[in-house]
Design an enzyme around this catalytic site. Structure first.
Site, PDB file in Angstrom:
ATOM      1  N   HIS A 122      12.225  22.408 -21.299  1.00 29.26           N
ATOM      2  CA  HIS A 122      10.923  22.908 -21.320  1.00 29.26           C
ATOM      3  C   HIS A 122       9.849  22.595 -20.184  1.00 29.26           C
ATOM      4  O   HIS A 122       8.880  23.185 -20.140  1.00 29.26           O
ATOM      5  CB  HIS A 122      10.102  22.267 -22.498  1.00 29.26           C
ATOM      6  CG  HIS A 122       9.670  20.798 -22.487  1.00 29.26           C
ATOM      7  ND1 HIS A 122      10.884  19.882 -22.706  1.00 29.26           N
ATOM      8  CD2 HIS A 122       8.718  20.088 -22.061  1.00 29.26           C
ATOM      9  CE1 HIS A 122      10.184  18.707 -22.562  1.00 29.26           C
ATOM     10  NE2 HIS A 122       9.024  18.974 -22.154  1.00 29.26           N
TER      11      HIS A 122
HETATM   12  C1  UD1 Z   1       3.745  18.935 -22.829  1.00 32.71           C
HETATM   13  C2  UD1 Z   1       3.559  17.970 -21.666  1.00 32.71           C
HETATM   14  C3  UD1 Z   1       4.982  17.581 -21.414  1.00 32.71           C
HETATM   15  C4  UD1 Z   1       5.849  17.219 -22.766  1.00 32.71           C
HETATM   16  C5  UD1 Z   1       5.644  18.430 -23.412  1.00 32.71           C
HETATM   17  C6  UD1 Z   1       6.688  18.182 -24.835  1.00 32.71           C
HETATM   18  C7  UD1 Z   1       1.859  17.963 -20.284  1.00 32.71           C
HETATM   19  C8  UD1 Z   1       1.259  18.191 -18.957  1.00 32.71           C
HETATM   20  N1  UD1 Z   1       3.018  18.290 -20.738  1.00 32.71           N
HETATM   21  O1  UD1 Z   1       4.324  20.131 -22.124  1.00 32.71           O
HETATM   22  O2  UD1 Z   1       5.031  16.422 -20.782  1.00 32.71           O
HETATM   23  O3  UD1 Z   1       7.502  16.732 -22.444  1.00 32.71           O
HETATM   24  O4  UD1 Z   1       4.596  18.888 -23.954  1.00 32.71           O
HETATM   25  O5  UD1 Z   1       6.628  19.409 -25.645  1.00 32.71           O
HETATM   26  O6  UD1 Z   1       0.994  17.553 -21.178  1.00 32.71           O
HETATM   27  N2  UD1 Z   1       2.393  26.023 -26.930  1.00 32.71           N
HETATM   28  C9  UD1 Z   1       2.384  26.683 -28.379  1.00 32.71           C
HETATM   29  N3  UD1 Z   1       2.377  26.015 -29.392  1.00 32.71           N
HETATM   30  C10 UD1 Z   1       1.939  24.579 -29.381  1.00 32.71           C
HETATM   31  C11 UD1 Z   1       1.981  23.886 -28.276  1.00 32.71           C
HETATM   32  C12 UD1 Z   1       2.013  24.837 -26.922  1.00 32.71           C
HETATM   33  O7  UD1 Z   1       2.755  27.891 -28.299  1.00 32.71           O
HETATM   34  O8  UD1 Z   1       2.089  23.994 -30.481  1.00 32.71           O
HETATM   35  C13 UD1 Z   1       2.395  26.744 -25.813  1.00 32.71           C
HETATM   36  C14 UD1 Z   1       0.989  26.752 -25.001  1.00 32.71           C
HETATM   37  O9  UD1 Z   1       0.242  27.888 -25.439  1.00 32.71           O
HETATM   38  C15 UD1 Z   1       1.587  26.819 -23.619  1.00 32.71           C
HETATM   39  C16 UD1 Z   1       2.820  26.159 -23.664  1.00 32.71           C
HETATM   40  O10 UD1 Z   1       3.388  26.341 -25.084  1.00 32.71           O
HETATM   41  O11 UD1 Z   1       1.789  28.237 -23.169  1.00 32.71           O
HETATM   42  C17 UD1 Z   1       3.122  25.043 -22.991  1.00 32.71           C
HETATM   43  O12 UD1 Z   1       2.251  23.900 -24.092  1.00 32.71           O
HETATM   44  P1  UD1 Z   1       1.308  22.567 -22.916  1.00 32.71           P
HETATM   45  O13 UD1 Z   1       0.722  21.918 -23.945  1.00 32.71           O
HETATM   46  O14 UD1 Z   1       0.466  23.213 -21.944  1.00 32.71           O
HETATM   47  O15 UD1 Z   1       2.460  21.881 -22.484  1.00 32.71           O
HETATM   48  P2  UD1 Z   1       4.054  21.574 -22.533  1.00 32.71           P
HETATM   49  O16 UD1 Z   1       4.765  22.562 -21.795  1.00 32.71           O
HETATM   50  O17 UD1 Z   1       4.193  21.817 -24.220  1.00 32.71           O
END
Ligand code: UD1
Length: 363
Positions: free
Chosen positions: A205
């Site tokens: 991820h």
């Molecule tokens: C975040 C953390 C990362 C951790 C990871 C574990 C930061 C900078 N990064 O990254 O260190 O390893 O979580 O998962 O805080 N999304 C969904 N549903 C959710 C959550 C997210 O669809 O429940 C989508 C969001 O819309 C976004 C993407 O996933 O487009 C990434 O989510 P985001 O919270 O920005 O960071 P992660 O890549 O999950």
């Protein structure tokens, strides 16, 4: 002593749970559990509360997704009024996600001491958003609770005073050991038709691996090669799902490569424990596989957890398909690599943290 304990994203829940459990046992502690809402999907958040027996959050900030600035700022604004209202004596943050950074900034500016659990980890790679989160959080933290000796060296080098550093061990391993027997009861392998010791488990991820479709396609090519030898089980993170969907068929997904929804905590622990090989770019999984003695191939050029490579089961290969394939072949051909469990990864980290906090906040 009243602590505001912050969780936001999936890797936070297994780090907060042991601390809440320990606080419950001791009369000295009162706490509010604050969920920022950075992760909100059922299988990225809710299921972890159930599996880890976490209480319902007392306060839900509901911030959701956004750019880094947007997400961090929303959490800061919402958490600032929580601090004003709840008047905690301590803000406890774990890990290195945006929620960690945002709440430590708010705590520090409100003159509430911040405790950072998992302080001092450094990849020395500022292209990783988590590295920025770690550095800023540690500089602001009154209590830097570290998982391994090199974390202390990193903190001292950055000017953190020794009286702010406490080597307590790895709290995520508290959860792993506490729930290992219960995870064993999970039926996930039967449901997936997987044999213990007979499959590869994959998680990816990191933005650097999955946001750029060329890099991601290379990694998928290596996984496709592996899938010709062993079934490959790949629970797909929402960020990664987006890349796969936007590639619309351009990425070849062979039979034998099983893309599934993200797993809950107990199912994932079971799947990890019985995997022949784990391929990942996660931080926590490098540590969990080290404790479980499962060979781990980390698809990154660096790690903030070097102890997993030095004495654990982890190897770094970067996103190069050839290196992923070679390392997997070496693991499949050879005897298991000798490994040791790092010091204080013993299931008692939350206890040590609570002991220190009791001393620091006398009744
Ligand atoms: C975040 C953390 C990362 C951790 C990871 C574990 C930061 C900078 N990064 O990254 O260190 O390893 O979580 O998962 O805080 N999304 C969904 N549903 C959710 C959550 C997210 O669809 O429940 C989508 C969001 O819309 C976004 C993407 O996933 O487009 C990434 O989510 P985001 O919270 O920005 O960071 P992660 O890549 O999950």
């Amino acid at each position: 002593m009243k602590a505001a304990v912050i969780v936001g994203a999936r890797p936070n829940f297994m780090k907060a749970a042991p601390l809440i459990r320990e606080f419950k046992k001791r009369r000295r502690f009162d706490w509010v559990l604050v969920h920022t809402g950075q992760h909100y999907d059922e299988n990225m958040s809710r299921v972890f509360f159930e599996d880890l027996e976490l209480p319902e959050p007392d306060i839900h900030l509901g911030v959701g997704s956004g750019s880094h600035a947007e997400q961090t700022a929303k959490i800061m604004i919402a958490f600032e009024s929580v601090v004003a209202r709840e008047r905690p004596d301590l803000v406890v943050v774990v890990g290195d996600v945006n929620s960690t950074l945002a709440c430590s900034l708010v705590g520090a500016k409100a003159l509430v001491p911040v405790a950072h659990v998992e302080a001092g980890l450094r990849s020395f790679d500022l292209a990783m958003p988590e590295e920025i989160n770690r550095m800023v959080t540690d500089i602001l933290s009154r209590y830097c609770f570290t998982t391994s000796p090199e974390a202390e060296t990193n903190l001292l080098r950055e000017g953190v005073k020794p009286d702010r550093i406490f080597f307590v061990g790895n709290i995520m391993i508290d959860s792993l050991l506490f729930y290992l027997a219960k995870a064993e009861e999970s039926r996930v392998l039967d449901e997936l038709g997987a044999e213990p010791g007979g499959y590869v488990l994959v998680t990816l991820h990191r933005p650097s691996n999955v946001d750029e479709s060329g890099v991601f396609a290379g990694i998928m090519e290596a996984l496709a090669g592996l899938a010709r030898q062993l079934p490959v089980i790949f629970p797909v993170h929402p960020r990664t799902r987006k890349t796969i969907e936007s590639a619309r068929g351009a990425i070849d997904i062979p039979e034998g490569l099983k893309l599934i929804e993200p797993l809950g905590y107990l199912d994932f622990v079971k799947a990890m424990r019985h995997a022949r090989i784990v391929v990942t770019d996660s931080g926590g999984i490098q540590e969990e596989t080290t404790v479980l003695g499962v060979p781990c191939i980390t698809v990154r050029e660096n790690t903030e957890r070097p102890i997993t490579v030095e004495i654990g089961t982890n190897v770094l290969v970067g996103p190069d398909p050839g290196r992923i394939r070679d390392e997997a072949a070496r693991i499949l051909a050879g005897p298991a690599r000798a490994h040791r469990v790092p010091p204080l990864w013993d299931g008692r980290t939350a206890e040590r943290i609570a002991d220190i906090l009791e001393q620091q906040f006398p009744a």
